[in-house]
Motif scaffolding. Structure first.
Motif, PDB file in Angstrom:
ATOM      1  N   VAL A   1      47.736  35.405  31.206  1.00  0.00           N
ATOM      2  CA  VAL A   1      48.058  34.407  32.304  1.00  0.00           C
ATOM      3  C   VAL A   1      47.681  33.009  31.668  1.00  0.00           C
ATOM      4  N   ARG A   2      46.597  32.940  30.940  1.00  0.00           N
ATOM      5  CA  ARG A   2      46.278  31.442  30.530  1.00  0.00           C
ATOM      6  C   ARG A   2      47.267  30.927  29.446  1.00  0.00           C
ATOM      7  N   ARG A   3      47.889  31.993  28.742  1.00  0.00           N
ATOM      8  CA  ARG A   3      48.691  31.655  27.580  1.00  0.00           C
ATOM      9  C   ARG A   3      50.039  31.525  27.995  1.00  0.00           C
ATOM     10  N   GLY A   4      50.355  31.937  29.506  1.00  0.00           N
ATOM     11  CA  GLY A   4      51.722  31.658  30.137  1.00  0.00           C
ATOM     12  C   GLY A   4      52.794  32.809  29.620  1.00  0.00           C
TER      13      GLY A   4
ATOM     14  N   SER B   1      32.780  52.180  31.165  1.00  0.00           N
ATOM     15  CA  SER B   1      32.684  52.144  29.634  1.00  0.00           C
ATOM     16  C   SER B   1      31.737  51.159  29.414  1.00  0.00           C
ATOM     17  N   LYS B   2      31.170  51.548  28.153  1.00  0.00           N
ATOM     18  CA  LYS B   2      30.379  50.606  27.513  1.00  0.00           C
ATOM     19  C   LYS B   2      31.095  49.516  26.828  1.00  0.00           C
ATOM     20  N   LYS B   3      32.333  50.053  26.483  1.00  0.00           N
ATOM     21  CA  LYS B   3      33.245  48.965  25.853  1.00  0.00           C
ATOM     22  C   LYS B   3      33.660  47.829  26.874  1.00  0.00           C
ATOM     23  N   MET B   4      33.429  48.113  28.068  1.00  0.00           N
ATOM     24  CA  MET B   4      34.148  46.959  28.944  1.00  0.00           C
ATOM     25  C   MET B   4      33.125  46.180  29.340  1.00  0.00           C
ATOM     26  N   SER B   5      33.463  44.820  29.761  1.00  0.00           N
ATOM     27  CA  SER B   5      32.599  43.691  29.970  1.00  0.00           C
ATOM     28  C   SER B   5      32.088  44.003  31.430  1.00  0.00           C
ATOM     29  N   GLY B   6      32.453  44.789  32.107  1.00  0.00           N
ATOM     30  CA  GLY B   6      31.955  45.068  33.545  1.00  0.00           C
ATOM     31  C   GLY B   6      32.254  46.598  34.058  1.00  0.00           C
ATOM     32  N   VAL B   7      32.343  46.795  35.206  1.00  0.00           N
ATOM     33  CA  VAL B   7      32.429  48.167  35.971  1.00  0.00           C
ATOM     34  C   VAL B   7      33.942  47.934  36.502  1.00  0.00           C
ATOM     35  N   LEU B   8      34.722  48.772  36.254  1.00  0.00           N
ATOM     36  CA  LEU B   8      36.045  49.017  37.038  1.00  0.00           C
ATOM     37  C   LEU B   8      35.973  50.094  38.310  1.00  0.00           C
ATOM     38  N   ASP B   9      36.328  49.517  39.523  1.00  0.00           N
ATOM     39  CA  ASP B   9      36.447  50.311  40.733  1.00  0.00           C
ATOM     40  C   ASP B   9      37.607  50.002  41.415  1.00  0.00           C
ATOM     41  N   VAL B  10      38.558  50.985  41.114  1.00  0.00           N
ATOM     42  CA  VAL B  10      40.021  50.627  41.381  1.00  0.00           C
ATOM     43  C   VAL B  10      40.189  50.057  42.994  1.00  0.00           C
ATOM     44  N   GLN B  11      39.315  50.834  43.975  1.00  0.00           N
ATOM     45  CA  GLN B  11      39.526  50.203  45.225  1.00  0.00           C
ATOM     46  C   GLN B  11      39.021  48.852  45.663  1.00  0.00           C
ATOM     47  N   ARG B  12      37.882  48.434  44.775  1.00  0.00           N
ATOM     48  CA  ARG B  12      37.306  47.009  44.729  1.00  0.00           C
ATOM     49  C   ARG B  12      38.318  46.030  44.014  1.00  0.00           C
ATOM     50  N   ASP B  13      38.708  46.451  42.957  1.00  0.00           N
ATOM     51  CA  ASP B  13      39.568  45.399  41.928  1.00  0.00           C
ATOM     52  C   ASP B  13      40.782  45.441  41.958  1.00  0.00           C
ATOM     53  N   HIS B  14      41.557  46.276  42.637  1.00  0.00           N
ATOM     54  CA  HIS B  14      43.328  46.537  42.473  1.00  0.00           C
ATOM     55  C   HIS B  14      43.767  45.278  42.892  1.00  0.00           C
ATOM     56  N   ALA B  15      43.337  44.542  43.739  1.00  0.00           N
ATOM     57  CA  ALA B  15      44.019  43.499  44.204  1.00  0.00           C
ATOM     58  C   ALA B  15      43.873  42.255  43.015  1.00  0.00           C
ATOM     59  N   ARG B  16      42.771  42.179  42.517  1.00  0.00           N
ATOM     60  CA  ARG B  16      42.785  41.206  41.351  1.00  0.00           C
ATOM     61  C   ARG B  16      43.825  41.539  40.419  1.00  0.00           C
ATOM     62  N   LEU B  17      43.732  42.965  39.911  1.00  0.00           N
ATOM     63  CA  LEU B  17      44.410  43.235  38.801  1.00  0.00           C
ATOM     64  C   LEU B  17      46.090  42.792  39.116  1.00  0.00           C
ATOM     65  N   ILE B  18      46.285  43.462  40.476  1.00  0.00           N
ATOM     66  CA  ILE B  18      47.664  43.182  40.700  1.00  0.00           C
ATOM     67  C   ILE B  18      48.283  41.946  40.758  1.00  0.00           C
ATOM     68  N   ASN B  19      47.317  41.216  41.441  1.00  0.00           N
ATOM     69  CA  ASN B  19      47.640  39.420  41.469  1.00  0.00           C
ATOM     70  C   ASN B  19      47.825  38.827  39.947  1.00  0.00           C
ATOM     71  N   GLN B  20      47.028  39.577  39.221  1.00  0.00           N
ATOM     72  CA  GLN B  20      47.185  38.773  37.673  1.00  0.00           C
ATOM     73  C   GLN B  20      48.563  39.329  37.161  1.00  0.00           C
TER      74      GLN B  20
END
Length: 314
Positions: free
Chosen positions: A218-221, A237-256
């Motif tokens: 998004v930043r790069r257009g 996953s230890k490789k992720m910067s945070g924790v993914l919860d699809v119910q909590r996070d789906h709107a943020r992911l879809i909007n991006q």
């Protein structure tokens, strides 16, 4: 214990029906039995000349010896009905769980082999991981992606082994980017690409946390015309910067994702979280259509195996 003949007879009836159904459609990997009888809480998927049996956790309390006898009787019944050697009937227990355990190793070495779907070839492994490398419940979704891909730039997020990208490439996608955090699955995807004679310069593999990847794009257009996003229900996953919860996070992911789409762009979003509620009020578009009745295949009697939406920018 319940009489194994009940399972045998139901499996025989199912196989008679679904094998004819599959032959008419040219399908060689499909679900034969889907917890049809409550006393036999297993799913049986046929992968050409091998079968994948999964026992679902019911909370039953039986001894280890009784359970082993029960498993062997189920495997033997499957072997007889499907006319396959017992060595080709693979069995796993599927416990209630959170996180990326669906992708994790079982402890068995497992053997890779090739199956065919929709004119494409895919590597599967019925032993080494809890899942097999090819989610059969998204067979229809993959075909829909192929039909929409011509002349478009394609993005596959939480890509697992890259099967959606194979379909998009064959459908005429001019470029693709396939994103997953796992080295194991990026390697598996690369082998699937090579198996289907895909140009690896045209079809890019990116090992990344999807949250960070989307923010950077998004930043790069950057822009993509067609996106598939099928996240796990939960991941720490230890490789992720945070924790993914699809119910909590789906709107943020879809909007991006919507920020990366042109006006004519489309996003397939799916989840297998049964309690999932799409937060339409928070999404940056109102052009949202649930298509689960089209994407869940006929051979899956459990119609809640996944839910899927087609989301358009315009």
């Amino acid at each position: 214990m319940t009489d194994i003949s009940i399972f045998f007879n139901r499996l025989q009836k199912n196989f008679r029906h679904w094998s004819k159904w599959a032959n008419r459609r040219g399908v060689s990997c499909y679900r034969v039995y889907d917890r049809d009888v409550p006393e036999f809480p297993v799913a049986l998927d046929l992968y050409e000349q091998k079968a994948h049996l999964q026992e679902f956790d019911t909370g039953w309390q039986i001894s280890e010896e009784e359970h082993e006898r029960w498993v062997e009787s189920v495997r033997t019944a499957a072997s007889e009905v499907l006319a396959l050697p017992l060595s080709s009937i693979y069995f796993k227990q599927r416990r209630r769980q959170r996180g990326l355990l669906q992708y994790e190793k079982t402890g068995a070495r497992g053997e890779d082999f090739i199956v065919h779907e929709g004119g494409h070839r895919f590597i599967v492994n019925l032993e080494e991981y809890l899942d097999t490398g090819l989610f059969l419940d998204h067979r229809n979704t993959r075909r829909m992606v192929q039909e929409k891909a011509a002349g478009r730039r394609f993005l596959n997020l939480f890509a697992y082994t890259g099967s959606f990208t194979v379909y998009a490439a064959v459908g005429g996608a001019i470029r693709s980017t396939t994103v997953d955090l796992s080295n194991t699955y990026q390697d598996w995807t690369r082998r699937n690409f090579e198996l289907n004679d895909m140009n690896l310069e045209q079809h890019e593999l990116v090992r990344a946390d999807v949250f960070g990847f989307l923010d950077d794009e998004v930043r790069r257009g950057e822009h993509y015309d067609l996106i598939v996003m099928d996240p796990p229900t939960f991941s720490n996953s230890k490789k992720m910067s945070g924790v993914l919860d699809v119910q909590r996070d789906h709107a943020r992911l879809i909007n991006q994702c919507l920020k990366l789409l042109p006006e004519s762009g489309e996003l397939f979003f799916s989840t297998n979280l049964r309690s999932f509620q799409l937060d339409e009020a928070t999404l940056a578009t109102k052009n949202i259509r649930e298509i689960s009745n089209q994407t869940v295949p006929e051979d899956f009697r459990n119609k809640k195996i996944h839910r899927c939406w087609l989301i358009r920018k315009r």
